[in-house]
Design an enzyme around this catalytic site. Structure first.
Site, PDB file in Angstrom:
ATOM      1  CD  GLN A 226     -18.177  29.426   5.350  1.00 16.14           C
ATOM      2  OE1 GLN A 226     -17.342  29.142   4.489  1.00 16.14           O
ATOM      3  NE2 GLN A 226     -19.107  28.568   5.745  1.00 16.14           N
ATOM      4  CD  GLU A 227     -13.671  34.922  11.313  1.00 13.82           C
ATOM      5  OE1 GLU A 227     -12.710  34.821  12.086  1.00 13.82           O
ATOM      6  OE2 GLU A 227     -14.595  35.739  11.509  1.00 13.82           O
TER       7      GLU A 227
ATOM      8  NE  ARG B   9       0.188  51.544  21.544  1.00 14.51           N
ATOM      9  CZ  ARG B   9      -0.622  50.784  22.284  1.00 14.51           C
ATOM     10  NH1 ARG B   9      -0.452  49.482  22.334  1.00 14.51           N
ATOM     11  NH2 ARG B   9      -1.593  51.305  22.974  1.00 14.51           N
TER      12      ARG B   9
ATOM     13  CG  HIS C 270     -11.465  42.282   8.734  1.00 13.32           C
ATOM     14  ND1 HIS C 270     -11.144  43.050   9.839  1.00 13.32           N
ATOM     15  CD2 HIS C 270     -12.574  42.828   8.193  1.00 13.32           C
ATOM     16  CE1 HIS C 270     -12.027  44.030   9.961  1.00 13.32           C
ATOM     17  NE2 HIS C 270     -12.914  43.913   8.976  1.00 13.32           N
TER      18      HIS C 270
ATOM     19  CG  ASP D 204      -8.682  45.529   8.727  1.00 13.27           C
ATOM     20  OD1 ASP D 204      -7.999  44.554   9.065  1.00 13.27           O
ATOM     21  OD2 ASP D 204      -9.465  46.104   9.501  1.00 13.27           O
TER      22      ASP D 204
ATOM     23  CG  ASN E 137      -5.825  40.211  10.395  1.00 13.13           C
ATOM     24  OD1 ASN E 137      -5.917  39.571  11.456  1.00 13.13           O
ATOM     25  ND2 ASN E 137      -6.596  41.245  10.128  1.00 13.13           N
TER      26      ASN E 137
ATOM     27  CB  SER F 167     -12.596  30.260  17.884  1.00 13.81           C
ATOM     28  OG  SER F 167     -12.821  31.308  16.974  1.00 13.81           O
TER      29      SER F 167
HETATM   30  C1  GRF Z   1     -12.541  36.937  14.584  1.00 17.77           C
HETATM   31  O1  GRF Z   1     -13.805  37.494  14.341  1.00 17.77           O
HETATM   32  C2  GRF Z   1     -11.566  37.386  13.541  1.00 17.77           C
HETATM   33  O2  GRF Z   1     -12.141  37.526  12.281  1.00 17.77           O
HETATM   34  C3  GRF Z   1     -11.137  38.728  14.062  1.00 17.77           C
HETATM   35  O3  GRF Z   1     -11.086  38.580  15.460  1.00 17.77           O
HETATM   36  C4  GRF Z   1     -11.929  37.513  15.857  1.00 17.77           C
HETATM   37  C5  GRF Z   1     -11.061  36.519  16.575  1.00 17.77           C
HETATM   38  O4  GRF Z   1     -11.822  35.478  17.130  1.00 17.77           O
HETATM   39  N1  GRF Z   1      -9.892  39.169  13.480  1.00 17.77           N
HETATM   40  P1  GRF Z   1     -11.061  34.252  17.810  1.00 17.77           P
HETATM   41  O5  GRF Z   1     -10.260  34.806  18.983  1.00 17.77           O
HETATM   42  O6  GRF Z   1     -10.184  33.617  16.774  1.00 17.77           O
HETATM   43  O7  GRF Z   1     -12.155  33.338  18.275  1.00 17.77           O
END
Ligand code: GRF
Length: 208
Positions: A175-176, A64, A108, A147, A106, A12
């Protein structure tokens, strides 16, 4: 800005970033998306937006390090200069981080430095279990300490008494999707620099 997206899950945030690019809110080209999990929803997102997806899974490599060397090669071939991790499940080897100094971001799902070091939905569940009244999300630069890199942007949400992990996670996710493309645009505009471990946005942003 030539932005590479790296993701492992439903995608998402990748979708929110690509929508912002399509709508001109984020001035970037996205020449590549790297995914390390077969069948991840983000692969459909890449297809929807016509972004070339590279599936680079651990099982196809002896180590890895070899897997990450391949990721680096793909991104460098596409002349990526900035990377957005969008739900990406791996921790980078130093050589990978050194290839993109202060250019790997990133998102979080907590107000860092609280509830760092775990993957969704743990940060949201831990916030709820701790009884915090405010949670949110953080866009930060990626360093060797998981993080803990310089914080670029944050947005808060109130925790409601009847919240479950799912309802809290959903409000944080809104909000993300808002702040991640915005913060990436600051990088596109050359507004972010890191001074003494602190990310400074110039001119400063007063409200997220
Ligand atoms: C989100 O909660 C983000 O904050 C975390 O992983 C999740 C990813 O969700 N790092 P999506 O795959 O972007 O929907």
């Amino acid at each position: 800005m030539r932005l590479g997206i790296m993701a492992s899950g439903r995608g998402s945030n990748a979708r929110a970033i690509l929508e912002a690019v399509r709508e001109g809110r984020l001035q970037a080209e996205v020449p590549a998306l790297v995914c390390n999990r077969a069948g991840a929803g983000v692969l459909d997102v890449a297809r929807d937006f016509g972004v070339p997806a590279h599936l680079i899974v651990r099982g196809d490599f002896p180590t890895r390090t070899a897997q990450q060397r391949r990721m680096l090669e793909v991104l460098q071939d596409d002349r990526v200069d900035t990377i957005a991790l969008a739900g990406f499940s791996a921790i980078f080897r130093p050589f990978f981080l050194e290839a993109f100094p202060h250019r790997i971001l990133n998102i979080h799902p907590s107000l860092l430095p609280a509830f760092g070091g775990t993957m969704a939905p743990r940060p949201q569940a831990d916030a709820l279990a701790a009884g915090v009244k405010l949670s949110g999300c953080t866009v930060h630069l990626v360093t060797e300490d998981v993080d803990s890199g310089p914080i670029v942007a944050q947005a808060s949400v109130c925790v409601r008494p009847d919240d479950t992990v799912d309802t809290l996670a959903a409000r944080i996710l809104e909000q993300e999707h808002r702040i991640y493309p915005e913060a990436l645009q600051w990088f596109a505009d050359g507004r972010v620099r890191v001074v003494d471990g602190i990310a400074r946005v110039d001119p400063p942003v007063t409200a997220a």
